[in-house]
Design a protein around this motif. Structure first.
Motif, PDB file in Angstrom:
ATOM      1  N   ARG A 359      53.539  46.059  41.549  1.00 49.11           N
ATOM      2  CA  ARG A 359      53.570  44.601  41.650  1.00 49.11           C
ATOM      3  C   ARG A 359      52.146  44.032  41.670  1.00 49.11           C
ATOM      4  O   ARG A 359      51.856  43.010  41.005  1.00 49.11           O
ATOM      5  CB  ARG A 359      54.336  44.193  42.908  1.00 49.11           C
ATOM      6  CG  ARG A 359      54.529  42.694  43.030  1.00 49.11           C
ATOM      7  CD  ARG A 359      55.483  42.379  44.171  1.00 49.11           C
ATOM      8  NE  ARG A 359      55.063  42.909  45.454  1.00 49.11           N
ATOM      9  CZ  ARG A 359      55.629  43.966  46.040  1.00 49.11           C
ATOM     10  NH1 ARG A 359      56.637  44.601  45.440  1.00 49.11           N
ATOM     11  NH2 ARG A 359      55.197  44.404  47.205  1.00 49.11           N
ATOM     12  N   GLU A 360      51.252  44.681  42.417  1.00 52.74           N
ATOM     13  CA  GLU A 360      49.875  44.226  42.484  1.00 52.74           C
ATOM     14  C   GLU A 360      49.210  44.331  41.107  1.00 52.74           C
ATOM     15  O   GLU A 360      48.473  43.428  40.677  1.00 52.74           O
ATOM     16  CB  GLU A 360      49.097  45.051  43.512  1.00 52.74           C
ATOM     17  CG  GLU A 360      49.506  44.761  44.947  1.00 52.74           C
ATOM     18  CD  GLU A 360      48.783  45.673  45.933  1.00 52.74           C
ATOM     19  OE1 GLU A 360      48.000  46.539  45.457  1.00 52.74           O
ATOM     20  OE2 GLU A 360      49.015  45.527  47.146  1.00 52.74           O
ATOM     21  N   ALA A 361      49.488  45.481  40.453  1.00 52.40           N
ATOM     22  CA  ALA A 361      48.891  45.644  39.111  1.00 52.40           C
ATOM     23  C   ALA A 361      49.433  44.594  38.150  1.00 52.40           C
ATOM     24  O   ALA A 361      48.673  44.012  37.329  1.00 52.40           O
ATOM     25  CB  ALA A 361      49.176  47.045  38.583  1.00 52.40           C
ATOM     26  N   ARG A 362      50.722  44.325  38.254  1.00 53.09           N
ATOM     27  CA  ARG A 362      51.331  43.320  37.383  1.00 53.09           C
ATOM     28  C   ARG A 362      50.765  41.935  37.673  1.00 53.09           C
ATOM     29  O   ARG A 362      50.434  41.170  36.764  1.00 53.09           O
ATOM     30  CB  ARG A 362      52.834  43.343  37.578  1.00 53.09           C
ATOM     31  CG  ARG A 362      53.589  42.463  36.597  1.00 53.09           C
ATOM     32  CD  ARG A 362      55.081  42.720  36.673  1.00 53.09           C
ATOM     33  NE  ARG A 362      55.638  42.526  38.006  1.00 53.09           N
ATOM     34  CZ  ARG A 362      56.022  43.518  38.803  1.00 53.09           C
ATOM     35  NH1 ARG A 362      55.897  44.793  38.397  1.00 53.09           N
ATOM     36  NH2 ARG A 362      56.516  43.280  40.001  1.00 53.09           N
ATOM     37  N   GLU A 363      50.649  41.656  38.986  1.00 51.56           N
ATOM     38  CA  GLU A 363      50.097  40.351  39.358  1.00 51.56           C
ATOM     39  C   GLU A 363      48.640  40.234  38.924  1.00 51.56           C
ATOM     40  O   GLU A 363      48.199  39.159  38.466  1.00 51.56           O
ATOM     41  CB  GLU A 363      50.227  40.153  40.871  1.00 51.56           C
ATOM     42  CG  GLU A 363      51.661  39.993  41.341  1.00 51.56           C
ATOM     43  CD  GLU A 363      51.756  39.921  42.848  1.00 51.56           C
ATOM     44  OE1 GLU A 363      50.723  40.127  43.521  1.00 51.56           O
ATOM     45  OE2 GLU A 363      52.867  39.670  43.359  1.00 51.56           O
ATOM     46  N   ALA A 364      47.893  41.342  39.090  1.00 49.63           N
ATOM     47  CA  ALA A 364      46.487  41.314  38.673  1.00 49.63           C
ATOM     48  C   ALA A 364      46.371  41.114  37.167  1.00 49.63           C
ATOM     49  O   ALA A 364      45.514  40.353  36.675  1.00 49.63           O
ATOM     50  CB  ALA A 364      45.795  42.602  39.101  1.00 49.63           C
ATOM     51  N   ALA A 365      47.277  41.846  36.464  1.00 48.15           N
ATOM     52  CA  ALA A 365      47.253  41.699  34.998  1.00 48.15           C
ATOM     53  C   ALA A 365      47.615  40.280  34.598  1.00 48.15           C
ATOM     54  O   ALA A 365      46.989  39.688  33.684  1.00 48.15           O
ATOM     55  CB  ALA A 365      48.214  42.701  34.371  1.00 48.15           C
ATOM     56  N   GLU A 366      48.600  39.732  35.277  1.00 46.85           N
ATOM     57  CA  GLU A 366      49.002  38.360  34.970  1.00 46.85           C
ATOM     58  C   GLU A 366      47.879  37.389  35.289  1.00 46.85           C
ATOM     59  O   GLU A 366      47.591  36.443  34.519  1.00 46.85           O
ATOM     60  CB  GLU A 366      50.269  37.998  35.759  1.00 46.85           C
ATOM     61  CG  GLU A 366      51.501  38.762  35.314  1.00 46.85           C
ATOM     62  CD  GLU A 366      52.707  38.461  36.192  1.00 46.85           C
ATOM     63  OE1 GLU A 366      52.520  37.749  37.209  1.00 46.85           O
ATOM     64  OE2 GLU A 366      53.802  38.950  35.878  1.00 46.85           O
ATOM     65  N   LYS A 367      47.223  37.655  36.455  1.00 38.96           N
ATOM     66  CA  LYS A 367      46.121  36.775  36.829  1.00 38.96           C
ATOM     67  C   LYS A 367      44.973  36.893  35.842  1.00 38.96           C
ATOM     68  O   LYS A 367      44.354  35.890  35.454  1.00 38.96           O
ATOM     69  CB  LYS A 367      45.663  37.148  38.245  1.00 38.96           C
ATOM     70  CG  LYS A 367      44.579  36.238  38.769  1.00 38.96           C
ATOM     71  CD  LYS A 367      44.213  36.613  40.202  1.00 38.96           C
ATOM     72  CE  LYS A 367      43.134  35.686  40.741  1.00 38.96           C
ATOM     73  NZ  LYS A 367      42.750  36.048  42.138  1.00 38.96           N
ATOM     74  N   GLU A 368      44.683  38.133  35.465  1.00 35.12           N
ATOM     75  CA  GLU A 368      43.604  38.346  34.492  1.00 35.12           C
ATOM     76  C   GLU A 368      43.938  37.682  33.160  1.00 35.12           C
ATOM     77  O   GLU A 368      43.067  37.088  32.500  1.00 35.12           O
ATOM     78  CB  GLU A 368      43.384  39.845  34.293  1.00 35.12           C
ATOM     79  CG  GLU A 368      42.258  40.184  33.317  1.00 35.12           C
ATOM     80  CD  GLU A 368      40.904  39.703  33.818  1.00 35.12           C
ATOM     81  OE1 GLU A 368      40.019  39.466  32.988  1.00 35.12           O
ATOM     82  OE2 GLU A 368      40.740  39.546  35.061  1.00 35.12           O
ATOM     83  N   ALA A 369      45.203  37.761  32.785  1.00 39.38           N
ATOM     84  CA  ALA A 369      45.607  37.112  31.539  1.00 39.38           C
ATOM     85  C   ALA A 369      45.448  35.604  31.635  1.00 39.38           C
ATOM     86  O   ALA A 369      44.993  34.934  30.677  1.00 39.38           O
ATOM     87  CB  ALA A 369      47.043  37.476  31.208  1.00 39.38           C
ATOM     88  N   VAL A 370      45.805  35.077  32.816  1.00 44.80           N
ATOM     89  CA  VAL A 370      45.661  33.635  33.026  1.00 44.80           C
ATOM     90  C   VAL A 370      44.194  33.242  32.962  1.00 44.80           C
ATOM     91  O   VAL A 370      43.803  32.241  32.330  1.00 44.80           O
ATOM     92  CB  VAL A 370      46.303  33.217  34.370  1.00 44.80           C
ATOM     93  CG1 VAL A 370      45.947  31.785  34.710  1.00 44.80           C
ATOM     94  CG2 VAL A 370      47.812  33.393  34.320  1.00 44.80           C
ATOM     95  N   LEU A 371      43.344  34.057  33.627  1.00 39.76           N
ATOM     96  CA  LEU A 371      41.914  33.756  33.631  1.00 39.76           C
ATOM     97  C   LEU A 371      41.328  33.870  32.223  1.00 39.76           C
ATOM     98  O   LEU A 371      40.487  33.043  31.803  1.00 39.76           O
ATOM     99  CB  LEU A 371      41.180  34.702  34.594  1.00 39.76           C
ATOM    100  CG  LEU A 371      41.469  34.504  36.082  1.00 39.76           C
ATOM    101  CD1 LEU A 371      40.777  35.584  36.920  1.00 39.76           C
ATOM    102  CD2 LEU A 371      41.018  33.120  36.540  1.00 39.76           C
ATOM    103  N   ALA A 372      41.774  34.924  31.540  1.00 42.25           N
ATOM    104  CA  ALA A 372      41.261  35.097  30.175  1.00 42.25           C
ATOM    105  C   ALA A 372      41.667  33.918  29.292  1.00 42.25           C
ATOM    106  O   ALA A 372      40.850  33.408  28.480  1.00 42.25           O
ATOM    107  CB  ALA A 372      41.768  36.404  29.590  1.00 42.25           C
ATOM    108  N   ARG A 373      42.906  33.499  29.442  1.00 44.72           N
ATOM    109  CA  ARG A 373      43.372  32.370  28.652  1.00 44.72           C
ATOM    110  C   ARG A 373      42.621  31.087  29.030  1.00 44.72           C
ATOM    111  O   ARG A 373      42.258  30.267  28.186  1.00 44.72           O
ATOM    112  CB  ARG A 373      44.870  32.194  28.868  1.00 44.72           C
ATOM    113  CG  ARG A 373      45.484  31.159  27.955  1.00 44.72           C
ATOM    114  CD  ARG A 373      47.011  31.242  27.962  1.00 44.72           C
ATOM    115  NE  ARG A 373      47.593  31.131  29.282  1.00 44.72           N
ATOM    116  CZ  ARG A 373      48.135  32.161  29.964  1.00 44.72           C
ATOM    117  NH1 ARG A 373      48.140  33.372  29.422  1.00 44.72           N
ATOM    118  NH2 ARG A 373      48.641  31.985  31.164  1.00 44.72           N
ATOM    119  N   MET A 374      42.367  30.984  30.366  1.00 45.06           N
ATOM    120  CA  MET A 374      41.627  29.808  30.827  1.00 45.06           C
ATOM    121  C   MET A 374      40.199  29.822  30.295  1.00 45.06           C
ATOM    122  O   MET A 374      39.673  28.789  29.831  1.00 45.06           O
ATOM    123  CB  MET A 374      41.613  29.785  32.358  1.00 45.06           C
ATOM    124  CG  MET A 374      40.868  28.571  32.933  1.00 45.06           C
ATOM    125  SD  MET A 374      40.552  28.771  34.687  1.00 45.06           S
ATOM    126  CE  MET A 374      39.373  30.123  34.671  1.00 45.06           C
TER     127      MET A 374
END
Length: 469
Positions: A359-374
């Motif tokens: 879950r942490e890895a998924r959340e981190a990946a999602e967060k990283e994806a959000v940051l990358a997109r941002m």
């Protein structure tokens, strides 16, 4: 207390009836009241001397009379009690009136007492059968308790009367209970039963009680080697025992043994007055003759008790071993269940930790994806870097890690554009920071985001550093 089988055996022994079914029917007709059944039987058969019961059994030594003679071998058939030696003619003529009067009085008082006792017993039993008597709710066991208590009261009355007449010291220790209970006591103690039937009206009774029964030598011997029971022939049980033992002359003493087959054995009866020495001689002889039987019975009982104790010990050891095995099995199962629980708990925790990591890895990946997109969106919003010129501002940004980045912006660009530029670089892992200038120190926070670089005093060039909040 005797149970049904003992009552049947005692009834057969006292009445002499061999038909067990007939005895059973008689006892049932009297509500298993043993004394009432015996009294009824002896009353109905008292006129016929041939049907008078005897307690001599097939497998018991028989000995009789005041002469002191006894058989030394067991008899194989019923042996009637032998009559006493006939007294002289002159003595008969002298004592005949006295004997007739005393015998008549004894029989009359016994018959009256027996009649009242039997009538009361029949009436009580009849009322109980229809549910009106005070003992209607009691069972046969309670009825036998009442009857035996009445016999015990008679024994207590006899001892009290004897002590008032002849004193309490120096006499045999008569038990204060019914004949059957006394017989059971002698069986349990592996002793003979010393039976004394008291005739208050007989002329020889006072001297026999004072000189013989109250003799210290005789009483000590009786108390040590016998269980003593006494009864007055005026009382119900004493009268019945006089009939059963065929007492023809008083004072009367009988030595009785409770046989191993639950039958009663008459070993010796002594009729007429005897001196302490004569009585002691008879008692010693009978005791010597019966000692092998008593010793054998005691040894057999001890062997039975030993065997029973061994069986109980073996059973206890088996139960202990079984309980130990069961305890070990329970402990093994509990240990196994504990290990299974611990393994299940460890597996659950492992799964939870693995799920948490995923879950942490998924959340981190999602967060990283959000940051990358941002960052990508903000980088696109900046557009291409302008060329140098009079309306262009040169901005240098220093990061906490020491890294430096420099870019050109239009002087009309806002402070927010600088924040978008910093975010697009992806050097910071935090969301909250401020852009600060040193000389003079000025913080370009959220209240200045709408100012242009020129309005904020950052044109034509500025040096800023990132300050983490």
């Amino acid at each position: 207390m005797v149970d049904v089988a003992d009552k049947l055996a005692y009834f057969q022994a006292i009445t002499g009836l061999e038909d067990a079914d007939l005895c059973n029917d008689i006892l049932q007709a009297h509500g298993w009241d043993l004394e009432l059944a015996i009294s009824s039987f002896t009353s109905n058969n008292n006129a016929d001397t041939t049907s008078t019961t005897t307690i001599i059994q097939n497998d018991v030594v028989s000995s009789t009379t005041d002469t002191g003679t006894s058989a030394s071998q067991p008899s194989t058939r019923d042996a009637p009690v032998a009559a006493a030696a006939a007294p002289g003619l002159a003595w008969k003529l002298i004592t005949l009136p006295i004997s007739v009067i005393s015998g008549s009085l004894g029989l009359l008082s016994g018959a009256i007492g027996l009649g009242l006792w039997a009538t009361g017993g029949v009436l009580s039993y009849s009322l109980g059968m229809v549910g009106l008597g005070p003992n209607a709710s009691r069972n046969a066991e309670s009825s036998s308790l009442v009857t035996l208590s009445a016999a015990a009261r008679e024994a207590i009355d006899f001892v009290s009367a004897f002590d008032r007449e002849y004193g309490a010291s120096g006499r045999p220790n008569f038990v204060t209970e019914g004949f059957m209970d006394a017989l059971q006591r002698s069986r349990n103690a592996y002793k003979l039963l010393f039976v004394y039937l008291h005739s208050p009206d007989h002329p020889d009774t006072p001297s026999f009680c004072e000189r013989t029964l109250c003799s210290e030598m005789l009483s000590e011997f009786v108390n040590e080697n016998f269980v003593a029971w006494g009864g007055s022939i005026r009382a119900t049980e004493g009268f019945k025992m006089s009939n059963s033992l065929k007492a023809s002359r008083y004072p009367f003493v009988a030595l009785v043994m409770p046989a191993t087959n639950q039958r009663i054995a008459l070993l010796q009866q002594v009729e007429g007055p005897k001196s302490p020495e004569e009585m002691l001689t008879i008692l010693q002889r009978v005791l010597e003759e019966s000692s092998p039987v008593l010793v054998s019975a005691r040894l057999e009982a001890e062997e039975r008790r030993t065997n029973m104790r061994l069986r109980e010990e073996q059973d206890a050891a088996y139960r202990a071993a079984l309980e130990a095995d069961q305890a070990r099995e329970r402990q093994r199962k509990e240990e196994q269940e504990r290990l299974e629980r611990e393994a299940a708990e460890a597996e659950r925790k492992r799964k939870e930790e693995e799920e948490a990591r995923e879950r942490e890895a998924r959340e981190a990946a999602e967060k990283e994806a959000v940051l990358a997109r941002m960052r990508e969106e903000k980088a696109l919003s900046l557009g291409a870097e302008p060329e140098k010129g009079p309306g262009i501002t040169q901005v240098l940004v220093r990061f906490p890690s020491g890294e430096r980045k420099e870019r050109r912006f239009h002087c009309t660009a806002t402070i927010k554009t600088l924040y978008d530029y910093v975010d697009s670089l992806g050097f910071l892992e935090v969301d909250s920071y401020s852009l600060v200038s040193n000389f003079p120190r000025s913080v370009y926070g959220s209240e200045k985001l709408s100012l242009s670089l020129k309005e904020a005093g950052l044109h034509p060039q500025a040096s800023l550093f990132v300050e983490l909040n």
